[in-house]
Design a protein around this motif. Structure first.
Motif, PDB file in Angstrom:
ATOM      1  N   ALA A  12       0.796  -1.209  -0.090  1.00  0.00           N
ATOM      2  CA  ALA A  12       0.016   0.066   0.178  1.00  0.00           C
ATOM      3  C   ALA A  12       0.827   1.366  -0.075  1.00  0.00           C
ATOM      4  N   ARG A  13       0.240   2.415  -0.617  1.00  0.00           N
ATOM      5  CA  ARG A  13       1.209   3.549  -0.745  1.00  0.00           C
ATOM      6  C   ARG A  13       0.730   4.560   0.401  1.00  0.00           C
ATOM      7  N   PHE A  14      -0.174   4.255   1.202  1.00  0.00           N
ATOM      8  CA  PHE A  14      -0.659   4.855   2.524  1.00  0.00           C
ATOM      9  C   PHE A  14      -0.710   3.746   3.516  1.00  0.00           C
ATOM     10  N   ASP A  15      -0.602   4.377   4.715  1.00  0.00           N
ATOM     11  CA  ASP A  15      -0.555   3.554   6.017  1.00  0.00           C
ATOM     12  C   ASP A  15      -2.162   3.597   6.288  1.00  0.00           C
ATOM     13  N   LEU A  63      -6.793  -4.303   5.465  1.00  0.00           N
ATOM     14  CA  LEU A  63      -6.462  -3.203   4.465  1.00  0.00           C
ATOM     15  C   LEU A  63      -5.464  -3.521   3.397  1.00  0.00           C
ATOM     16  N   GLY A  64      -5.833  -3.094   2.077  1.00  0.00           N
ATOM     17  CA  GLY A  64      -4.646  -3.190   1.076  1.00  0.00           C
ATOM     18  C   GLY A  64      -5.022  -2.065  -0.084  1.00  0.00           C
ATOM     19  N   MET A  65      -4.117  -2.121  -0.676  1.00  0.00           N
ATOM     20  CA  MET A  65      -4.137  -1.084  -1.894  1.00  0.00           C
ATOM     21  C   MET A  65      -3.489  -1.738  -3.294  1.00  0.00           C
ATOM     22  N   PRO A  66      -4.559  -2.517  -3.955  1.00  0.00           N
ATOM     23  CA  PRO A  66      -3.869  -3.053  -5.260  1.00  0.00           C
ATOM     24  C   PRO A  66      -3.576  -2.094  -6.183  1.00  0.00           C
ATOM     25  N   GLY A  67      -2.619  -2.359  -6.985  1.00  0.00           N
ATOM     26  CA  GLY A  67      -2.013  -1.500  -8.099  1.00  0.00           C
ATOM     27  C   GLY A  67      -3.079  -1.469  -9.366  1.00  0.00           C
ATOM     28  N   PRO A  68      -2.588  -0.544 -10.183  1.00  0.00           N
ATOM     29  CA  PRO A  68      -3.570  -0.419 -11.101  1.00  0.00           C
ATOM     30  C   PRO A  68      -3.503  -1.423 -12.461  1.00  0.00           C
ATOM     31  N   GLU A  69      -2.427  -2.355 -12.278  1.00  0.00           N
ATOM     32  CA  GLU A  69      -2.572  -3.227 -13.553  1.00  0.00           C
ATOM     33  C   GLU A  69      -3.579  -4.311 -13.584  1.00  0.00           C
ATOM     34  N   GLU A  70      -3.763  -5.031 -14.640  1.00  0.00           N
ATOM     35  CA  GLU A  70      -4.795  -6.271 -14.522  1.00  0.00           C
ATOM     36  C   GLU A  70      -4.264  -7.324 -13.682  1.00  0.00           C
TER      37      GLU A  70
END
Length: 153
Positions: A12-15, A63-70
């Motif tokens: 993730a790019r934010f805590d 909590l998670g932040m998946p990236g933008p790619e397929e």
């Protein structure tokens, strides 16, 4: 005392974990919280299951932040499926809180979304455990975590 689990990722790019914990402590200062951080979202299901089975957590935020790619979207789907399985295996709620990187183009807006979604799901967790009547009153209200509510029909 109820034990709350928070599981987040280094991808993730934010805590989001810190934001959710801060929010819970603002509303319920005497909570016991167990936090675990894993590398990526596909690591969340087993970490959440361990929080429930080994740390006696009554509910867990994942909590998670998946990236933008397929491939990131595929990983998010797999993680979500794993979280559902962990819930069914433990009969315990795991609130999935994902913010997809492509939800906002502007990094500042993405950060705001991630913080708001983490905080609003932390509020939902508090309601689920300590204030279920309040959550029931919100049924059908078109509430959206991290974005403006759309309201009832």
């Amino acid at each position: 005392m109820k034990i709350i689990g928070v599981c987040d990722t280094t991808f993730a790019r934010f805590d989001m974990g810190a934001a959710s914990i801060d929010e819970m402590k603002m509303h319920m200062g005497n909570l016991k919280i167990k936090r675990r951080t894993v590398p990526g979202i596909k690591d969340l299901p087993v970490a959440c299951k361990k929080l429930i089975e080994e740390e006696n957590c009554e509910i867990v935020l994942a909590l998670g932040m998946p990236g933008p790619e397929e491939k990131d979207k595929m990983c998010a789907h797999e993680a979500s499926t794993g979280l559902i399985q962990a819930q069914l295996m433990t009969s315990t709620h795991i609130l999935e809180v994902f913010v997809h990187e492509d939800e906002e183009a502007d990094p500042r807006e993405l950060k705001i979304l991630a913080e708001n979604r983490a905080r609003e799901h932390a509020q939902n967790l508090i309601k689920m455990i300590f204030k279920p009547d309040k959550l029931q009153k919100e049924a059908g209200m078109g509430m959206r975590e991290g974005k403006p509510d759309v309201g009832p029909l």
